[in-house]
Design an enzyme around this catalytic site. Structure first.
Site, PDB file in Angstrom:
ATOM      1  N   ARG A  49      27.510  32.693  27.592  1.00 17.38           N
ATOM      2  CA  ARG A  49      28.970  32.040  27.697  1.00 17.38           C
ATOM      3  C   ARG A  49      29.650  32.780  29.074  1.00 17.38           C
ATOM      4  O   ARG A  49      30.053  33.861  28.945  1.00 17.38           O
ATOM      5  CB  ARG A  49      30.003  32.461  26.590  1.00 17.38           C
ATOM      6  CG  ARG A  49      29.589  31.965  25.304  1.00 17.38           C
ATOM      7  CD  ARG A  49      30.471  32.526  24.177  1.00 17.38           C
ATOM      8  NE  ARG A  49      29.901  32.088  22.811  1.00 17.38           N
ATOM      9  CZ  ARG A  49      30.445  32.286  21.663  1.00 17.38           C
ATOM     10  NH1 ARG A  49      31.522  33.293  21.441  1.00 17.38           N
ATOM     11  NH2 ARG A  49      30.014  31.965  20.545  1.00 17.38           N
ATOM     12  N   ASP A  51      31.586  33.380  32.226  1.00 14.18           N
ATOM     13  CA  ASP A  51      33.255  33.262  32.375  1.00 14.18           C
ATOM     14  C   ASP A  51      33.436  32.352  33.605  1.00 14.18           C
ATOM     15  O   ASP A  51      32.742  31.769  34.220  1.00 14.18           O
ATOM     16  CB  ASP A  51      33.438  34.640  32.870  1.00 14.18           C
ATOM     17  CG  ASP A  51      33.449  35.717  31.749  1.00 14.18           C
ATOM     18  OD1 ASP A  51      33.350  35.337  30.560  1.00 14.18           O
ATOM     19  OD2 ASP A  51      33.229  36.831  31.845  1.00 14.18           O
ATOM     20  N   TYR A 110      20.883  38.265  35.261  1.00 13.28           N
ATOM     21  CA  TYR A 110      21.961  37.968  36.159  1.00 13.28           C
ATOM     22  C   TYR A 110      21.798  38.356  37.534  1.00 13.28           C
ATOM     23  O   TYR A 110      21.014  39.569  37.817  1.00 13.28           O
ATOM     24  CB  TYR A 110      23.174  38.486  35.641  1.00 13.28           C
ATOM     25  CG  TYR A 110      23.836  37.624  34.533  1.00 13.28           C
ATOM     26  CD1 TYR A 110      24.869  36.540  34.717  1.00 13.28           C
ATOM     27  CD2 TYR A 110      23.511  37.914  33.115  1.00 13.28           C
ATOM     28  CE1 TYR A 110      25.463  36.166  33.832  1.00 13.28           C
ATOM     29  CE2 TYR A 110      24.056  37.382  32.148  1.00 13.28           C
ATOM     30  CZ  TYR A 110      25.017  36.285  32.345  1.00 13.28           C
ATOM     31  OH  TYR A 110      25.734  35.591  31.466  1.00 13.28           O
ATOM     32  N   ARG A 195      29.917  41.950  36.135  1.00 17.61           N
ATOM     33  CA  ARG A 195      30.868  41.989  37.253  1.00 17.61           C
ATOM     34  C   ARG A 195      31.618  43.534  37.320  1.00 17.61           C
ATOM     35  O   ARG A 195      31.912  44.081  38.500  1.00 17.61           O
ATOM     36  CB  ARG A 195      31.991  41.428  37.066  1.00 17.61           C
ATOM     37  CG  ARG A 195      31.446  39.709  37.406  1.00 17.61           C
ATOM     38  CD  ARG A 195      32.529  38.664  37.661  1.00 17.61           C
ATOM     39  NE  ARG A 195      33.211  38.431  36.324  1.00 17.61           N
ATOM     40  CZ  ARG A 195      34.449  37.657  36.208  1.00 17.61           C
ATOM     41  NH1 ARG A 195      35.243  37.610  37.430  1.00 17.61           N
ATOM     42  NH2 ARG A 195      34.553  37.197  35.037  1.00 17.61           N
TER      43      ARG A 195
END
Length: 247
Positions: A49, A51, A110, A195
């Site tokens: 999911r 962002d 990622y 992040r």
């Protein structure tokens, strides 16, 4: 019959992957397109999911079709014609009925991109860093993450997950031409985790905190101790692995 879908998307146009009450999401866009083409209500489940504003160079999702799909390539073309320019569907293929895009995934990777010199061709998908960074120190801190399992300090507050434990298996900054790329792989990720990690590693690179202080931040299990959440436009869901082969 259940099908997996491999796709990519530019997150700038969406309020994340997951359906939102009043905002456009990737999941909603795909469900509307599939429901239109297959002429039946279709629910789509993604492997993760992402962002708001976060991109995916690879996303895997699954859906159940009311009848077998005779021509998957035709369906791919039909979907690409109506989902808009910010989503690309690459492949659709049948899987066993119990296959699950999210729960079967064994790892996710990622990538976060930054550049240190002004470049108009990188601005959309890379963070412009105006600081001098020590990437050797940042890599030393990143490597230490493999020693920990509880990443509460890098999780968005007040999420509805049962555990903040993750198994990080790779974390490293590498130079790629005019950019630096942070690659991180884990069995699962918390909301905002990558992040927040990058934001805290930047503090290490600026020598505002030491490698040991970085580890202490993880040990505190306190989001307020960690660095800022970095902009989402430079973050990409890059790869998802499964215990069985996928296209």
């Amino acid at each position: 019959m259940r099908y997996f879908m491999r796709l990519a998307y530019n997150g700038a146009s969406f309020h994340g992957w997951q359906i939102q009450p009043h905002d456009v999401s990737v999941q909603e866009t795909l469900e509307k397109a599939l429901s239109t083409v297959l002429r039946s209500p279709i629910a789509v489940t993604g492997a993760g999911r992402t962002d708001t504003g976060v991109n995916a160079s690879t996303m895997i999702a699954h859906f159940d079709a009311p009848t077998p799909i005779d021509d998957a390539q035709k369906l791919v073309r039909q979907l690409n014609a109506i989902v808009g320019r910010d989503i690309a569907v690459y492949a659709i293929f049948p899987v066993h009925d119990d296959a699950h895009a999210r729960f079967d995934a064994t790892s996710r990777t990622y990538k976060y991109y930054l550049h240190t010199q002004k470049n108009p061709f990188l601005e959309r998908f890379s963070w412009a860093c105006h600081y001098s960074l020590d990437f050797d120190l940042m890599n030393e801190a990143a490597e230490r993450m493999l020693e920990f399992t509880d990443f509460t300090s890098f999780s968005k507050l007040h999420t509805d997950v049962k555990t903040n434990n993750c198994k990080v298996t790779f974390a490293r900054w590498e130079r790629a031409r005019e950019q630096w790329v942070f690659t991180v792989t884990a069995d699962r990720f918390l909301r905002n985790m990558v992040r927040a990690i990058v934001g805290t590693l930047v503090e290490v690179g600026r020598k505002r905190i030491s490698v040991e202080q970085f580890c202490q931040i993880i040990e505190r299990k306190d989001r307020c101790s960690a660095g800022q959440s970095m902009p989402g436009h430079a973050l990409f869901l890059h790869q998802i692995t499964y215990p069985y082969p996928i296209l």
